[in-house]
Design an enzyme around this catalytic site. Sequence first.
Site: not given
Length: 770
Positions: A247, A497
């Site tokens: 991220e 994820e």
Amino acid sequence: MAPLRLRIDGRTFRDYNNREVTLRGINLAADAKFPTSPYLPSQKLDHFYEGDDVSFVGRPFSVDEAHLHFSRLKSWGYTLIRYIFTWEAIEHAGPGRYDDDWVQHTIQVLRLAKDYGFYVFLDPHQDVWSRFTGGSGAPMWTVYACGLNPRAFPATEAAWVHNTYPKPAEYPKMIWATNYSRLACQVIFTMFFAGKAFAPKAIIDGKNIQDYLQDHFVSACRYLARRIQEAGDLEDGVVIGWESMNEPNRGLVGFQDISMIPSEQKLQKGPSPTAWQAILLGSGRSCEMNTWDFGGLGPYKSGTTLVDPKGEMAWLPADYDDSKYGWNRDPDWKLGKCIWAQHGLWDQSNDELLKTDYFAKDPESGRKIDYEYFTNKWFMSYYRKHKDAITSVYPSAIMFCQPPVLEIPPSIKGTEDDDPNLVFSPHYYDGVTLMMKKWNRYWNVDVFGLLRGRYISPAFAIKIGETAIRNCFRDQLSAIRKEGIDYMGNHPCVFTEIGIPYDMDDKYAYKTGDYSSQSSAMDANHFALEGSGANGYTLWTYTAMNNHEWGDLWNGEDLSIVSVDDKLLPSSSNSEPRRQKFSSGTTTSSDDRSSPAFSKSRSNNDSPVSPTNLKETLSTTSMLSLERSNTPAEIGSNPGYRAAEAYVRPSPIATVGSIISYGFDLRNCTFTLVLECTDVATEEVSTEVFLPVYHFPKDNIAVEVSSGKWTIGVDDVNGGMIQILRWQHEKGTQSLTVKGVKTRQGTSQGQEEEAPGYLQQCWQSGCTIM
């Protein structure tokens, strides 16, 4: 054992028999974000600032415990592990000082993962940069290298840190993610990705802070890669690749006006400063700002508040002893003064904002910066450096490229970066459920469609009804996958994820044992994954020490599929390996001990499952968590199965031919698979499907195939007992349907269960212990 080496063929993973491989995986583990010694889950403050003297040895679990966890995950049908580690775990003691004890522990755990037949890729994980800026990832010394003082973050709200929050149990849910829009993260990510462009005075050891941070980070990853290679038995046997960075975030790069909240900043919660207000707070000035909360329709302004640091600064003081870590900071980089003031963005003597658009354009080209421009220039510059570091050690490594979350992927299709060994690895969470911690069966929002401007009004993005919500999730994931192909080229897509919060509805499930909301949410996410055309996923997350009180022990998150306060489904059928052939369409329904799905829990004696033998099965060390928590009775005395029926589900393992579609209808316990085959599936090289015994007990399986024959066997596959359907079929379009036992989703223990199988047998014999 046959080699595990996985290869990429265009958009497909293939095994050594040239079968298409579908990767069903798990993140291991959320508690890898904080140290084992001293033990520092995010709700603890003691020793927090002693960040140089920590150890992560024992993450994600000890070597002794690894067998328990790997066998459990294997029996649930998982084949892929996203192995979480942090930069801090390797290089916490200071620049260039690596923790070889942790490296050796990692190698030992990876060897055991190999024994259990897992594919593993390594994820250098971060959330909002570091534990010291409210998340996880980078060592403490990197914060000091950027000229920031982490001890001053609480007063200046440069970061909201759970460890330093006055009442940790009241730390606002999901507020940690807003740290991306607070001073510490905005400064550090700007420096990490684009320091040369926007902080040219930030020179340390003769390098701009951008190169200094990136070089240390990728060198630490390269060091780990080299040690894994030198181990001699992991590189091709278990470790298939590396992810780029979890991220990534642009910091301030591309902000058109720092005195305003950018329109693309969708997450606001709590005190929500503009970048300019964050800068003022960081220099000790008080600011009145808007406060936000998250409601049914997203963020909304809830009021205003005054934040007053009382003169305390988030920057290191001018008299700070900068010699501790051995670096040499350039004299032009002054401590005790905001780095942006040093670059003329504002006048610190009178608090005048001089350049609202300082980050709006590329200083080199003069071009306006948006997130897409950032991704293509600065993220890709970092990605190349990271890739080069890994492939210098491991030339054939599969690179899992993760661009900024939900942003447009880099435009690399047809360029040198369009590497055939690349995997697009996006993330997706149902934001409404994650932020509200509630499964809303009535409406949800097409967030991805909104972000891509597909609706003339946000009202049109609202999806009404559970069927529409499930289809919306599927369509969003499908669109994300397709966007990756359009921009990055013909590569596999693995969602690295995706997951759900378990502490929904003020922890209602923990008080009652009723996990029906969690089961519905988990099933909707898997329905989306199965229908999206993705090549696999790694569910977030598995945390061995999760408990009902503190969840995953990090920032109030509670997404683990296991908990020490909950029961587990039987983690294997404990059956002797055997196979039996049946004709097409036959239902296995006898109690014959040679039945392919006959479980050892029943083969030890011929009686149905009873409270005694079921309890015995569930009480073995392979079934129970390693220890119990001190969870208050109110939320710990009604353990449930944690919606396991929704994530322990059938899935293709390896298929002869290309998958056209597959999916599992949990409500009707029906699995379907459609293939397009150019080759015949034989007994030696067959299509293989994982069938969990929980849904498909031996006396309740019905199979229909378009051609050929099939067998079902409960096999010891690399240390995990799993039930596999093997299908020999012809060329052309082929279909498979498998029907098992319908069960009630999310039923609490102690409630009456309608479904047959383990539980029904228990209820029929008067069991009350569950």
